[in-house]
Motif scaffolding. Structure first.
Motif, PDB file in Angstrom:
ATOM      1  N   GLU B   6      52.893   5.538 -24.480  1.00 19.36           N
ATOM      2  CA  GLU B   6      53.644   6.112 -25.347  1.00 19.36           C
ATOM      3  C   GLU B   6      54.962   6.976 -24.399  1.00 19.36           C
ATOM      4  N   MET B  10      58.770   6.119 -24.540  1.00 17.08           N
ATOM      5  CA  MET B  10      59.867   6.837 -24.751  1.00 17.08           C
ATOM      6  C   MET B  10      60.885   7.037 -23.632  1.00 17.08           C
ATOM      7  N   ARG B  14      62.875   3.238 -26.093  1.00 14.38           N
ATOM      8  CA  ARG B  14      62.467   2.419 -27.035  1.00 14.38           C
ATOM      9  C   ARG B  14      62.332   2.871 -28.450  1.00 14.38           C
ATOM     10  N   HIS B  15      62.081   4.626 -28.227  1.00 10.26           N
ATOM     11  CA  HIS B  15      62.168   5.224 -29.274  1.00 10.26           C
ATOM     12  C   HIS B  15      63.629   6.153 -29.431  1.00 10.26           C
ATOM     13  N   ARG B  19      64.586  10.871 -27.959  1.00  6.87           N
ATOM     14  CA  ARG B  19      63.569  11.091 -27.208  1.00  6.87           C
ATOM     15  C   ARG B  19      63.274  10.789 -25.652  1.00  6.87           C
ATOM     16  N   ARG B  20      64.109   9.862 -25.334  1.00  4.39           N
ATOM     17  CA  ARG B  20      64.279   9.452 -23.942  1.00  4.39           C
ATOM     18  C   ARG B  20      64.796  10.795 -23.266  1.00  4.39           C
ATOM     19  N   PRO B  70      64.618   7.080 -37.860  1.00  2.00           N
ATOM     20  CA  PRO B  70      63.341   6.880 -36.907  1.00  2.00           C
ATOM     21  C   PRO B  70      63.781   7.484 -35.580  1.00  2.00           C
ATOM     22  N   GLU B  71      64.876   7.549 -35.467  1.00  2.00           N
ATOM     23  CA  GLU B  71      65.035   8.179 -33.817  1.00  2.00           C
ATOM     24  C   GLU B  71      65.351   9.683 -33.818  1.00  2.00           C
ATOM     25  N   ARG B  75      58.187  14.523 -34.307  1.00  2.00           N
ATOM     26  CA  ARG B  75      56.987  13.824 -34.441  1.00  2.00           C
ATOM     27  C   ARG B  75      56.089  14.824 -34.934  1.00  2.00           C
ATOM     28  N   THR B 169      58.991  14.618 -28.673  1.00  2.00           N
ATOM     29  CA  THR B 169      58.082  13.676 -28.190  1.00  2.00           C
ATOM     30  C   THR B 169      56.505  13.977 -28.519  1.00  2.00           C
TER      31      THR B 169
END
Lengths: 134, 413
Positions: B6, B10, B14-15, B19-20, B70-71, B75, B169
């Protein structure tokens, strides 16, 4: 002859500046007038000193969590120190440096506030864990 | 640092970019403190008042809020610390429109990320008390030290950006308070005299805080016989964290990880440092007294619980705050609603005092507030507050709740 001091690998990229040193602790919220760019806390040994563009060398990180927002804000306005060196960091300072991309190191082989004097020209290389004094 | 699937996703983006970037910052911090991996957190307490955010911080939040839903959504449940503006009171307090405008922008950005605007530093009393062993990302020194010490949950100080990273995250680097070996006692303090008032508890926290070394020190307090109240431990912890920058203490026979001396220290306890009543008296005395008029009396830092508000209201009832003195009291929106419902707010406001909602004095542009209202001489029962505001151009004095109220009514100490 330039001298080299080693520390724990830090955060941010290489930076050079004139040192501003005290044995006091450091908090951006409690100690600074961030608009004027000077130390404003009456009891602080650097009270009245301008820190902008200098390599700030102090003992440990003190105070609240706001410092981690403030470092980036100071960088964005061009009112930040060139780098920050502490004997011992806390999470807030490290988080703030990572957010601001401010060169930051701690845990040196000797007391960093003794090793550097105010006015010294200092190059900080956080990735290499190295500080060089001209 | 060891990354799971996961976390790698990140970091690969991909999220989404937020998040990156969050994971990248967290890895920097993790490497700085030699963390081996990440640990998932149950919820997040976010300290992000606009004074410390500044224009650049708000712009950063707005950039996140413009990402696809979604980004940008957090979370894990994320609640906020006090804000810088109480929209019902800011004009009366002569705060500027630019501050309110920045505040509105910050709130809009937080809401678009799904953050719950609780605006409180006493979330452990009024919103969602942490559970022993729960890993958290807490962003106020007072809430963190209470969650760690009194409740046995696990959090480092996660400053605003770091708490927001954790919210994005759902995890934090595993170091410091998340590790058993970092939670054991390092220093022993023996208290000879049980504090009586809230300010006495704060003063004791300050006295011990001044004697701790740094973030990695874990003070153990012995000699407190019987459980203090939640509000007493709140003042004690907030002051200890403010003066000592420590996120964790143990109180032998009181807090969950300190059933006895042997278990809180690994091996033989160190020699105790004795804290005498004179040490606490000297701490009060270090602030002196206001011989002339008192400009502002503040009950805040931490925000008041319902019990504290009721106590203040009972002592104030039927009195009038002096026309040249301001009395400010800060609490959370939830507690304010309860106080409204129970008639406590009316009792307080009938005296001329101002009950503030969802803010805290030092997080609401205290420097500008002082200048705009001509406030220098400040009186508070909060050892934490008097520590902070001296850097903001005030002359603060620490006093008991009763003495503060008397001064607010008389206009002088």
């Amino acid at each position: 002859m330039p001298r080299t001091i080693r520390g724990h690998p830090g955060i941010g990229s290489k930076a050079t500046g004139e040192a501003l040193v005290a044995k006091d602790d450091f908090s951006a919220r409690y100690d600074l007038d961030r608009i004027a760019g000077v130390f404003s806390r009456p009891g602080h040994r650097l009270h009245g000193e301008r820190y902008v563009g200098r390599v700030l060398v102090l003992n440990t990180a003190k105070g609240g969590v706001a410092t981690s927002w403030m470092l980036r804000e100071m960088c964005a306005r061009g009112m930040a120190p060139a780098a920050l060196l502490l004997n011992l960091a806390n999470p807030i300072m490290a988080q703030g440096a990572a957010f601001a991309d401010l060169p930051f190191m701690d845990r040196f082989e000797r007391d960093i506030t003794d090793a550097i004097r105010t006015g010294d020209r200092v190059t900080v290389d956080p990735r290499a864990g190295r500080v060089t004094i001209d | 640092m060891k990354l799971g699937r996961e976390e790698r996703a990140m970091l690969d983006g991909r999220h989404g970019p937020a998040r990156r970037e969050a994971l990248r910052q967290q890895m920097e911090v993790g490497r700085f403190f030699d963390a081996g991996d990440f640990v998932e957190v149950a919820h997040v307490h976010l300290m992000a008042d606009t004074e410390s955010l500044g224009e650049s911080g708000v712009e950063w939040l707005e950039a996140i809020s413009r990402l696809p839903e979604p980004e940008r959504r957090v979370r894990v449940p994320t609640v906020t610390d006090p804000r810088g503006i109480d929209f019902c009171a800011y004009r009366k307090l002569r705060q500027e429109e630019r501050m309110a405008a920045l505040e509105r922008r910050a709130i809009a950005a937080f809401e678009s990320m799904g953050i719950l605007m609780t605006d409180t530093c006493i979330n452990y009393q009024s919103v969602l008390p942490p559970v022993r062993g729960e890993h958290l990302a807490y962003g106020d020194t007072g809430s963190t030290i209470y969650a760690n010490s009194v409740l046995g949950a696990r959090s480092n100080f996660e400053g605003g950006p770091a708490a927001l990273c954790a919210a994005l995250t759902g995890r934090v680097p595993r170091y410091g308070c998340h590790l058993d070996e970092r939670r054991r006692g390092t220093h022993l303090f023996e208290v000879r005299h049980r504090p009586r008032t809230w300010s006495d508890w704060g003063a004791l926290g300050a006295v011990i805080g001044k004697r701790t070394g740094d973030y990695w020190t874990v003070p153990v307090i012995a000699g407190i016989d019987g459980a203090p109240t939640s509000d007493e431990l709140k003042h004690f912890g907030a002051a200890l964290a403010s003066y000592g920058s420590v996120p964790l203490f143990h109180m032998v026979g009181v807090t969950p990880e300190a059933p006895d001396l042997a278990r809180v220290f690994e091996g033989v306890p160190p020699d105790p440092v004795r804290i005498d009543p004179q040490d606490v008296d000297a701490f009060y005395a270090s602030f002196g007294r206001h011989e002339d008029e008192v400009h502002v009396v503040v009950f805040a830092a931490p925000q008041l619980s319902l019990v504290e508000l009721k106590t203040v209201a009972d002592s104030l009832a039927g009195k009038r705050v002096h026309p040249r003195t301001a009395l400010l009291i800060a609490t959370s929106p939830e507690i304010k609603a309860a106080a409204d419902r129970m008639g406590i707010t009316a009792t307080i406001e009938d005296t001329g005092a101002i009950l503030l909602r969802g803010v805290c004095f030092y997080q609401m542009y205290a420097r500008e507030l002082g200048r705009a209202n001509g406030w220098t001489n400040l009186l508070s029962n909060s050892a934490k507050l008097v520590n902070i505001v001296s850097g903001y151009g005030y002359r603060p004095v620490l006093a008991t709740t009763e003495a503060c109220i008397e001064a607010a009514v008389n206009g002088r100490m």
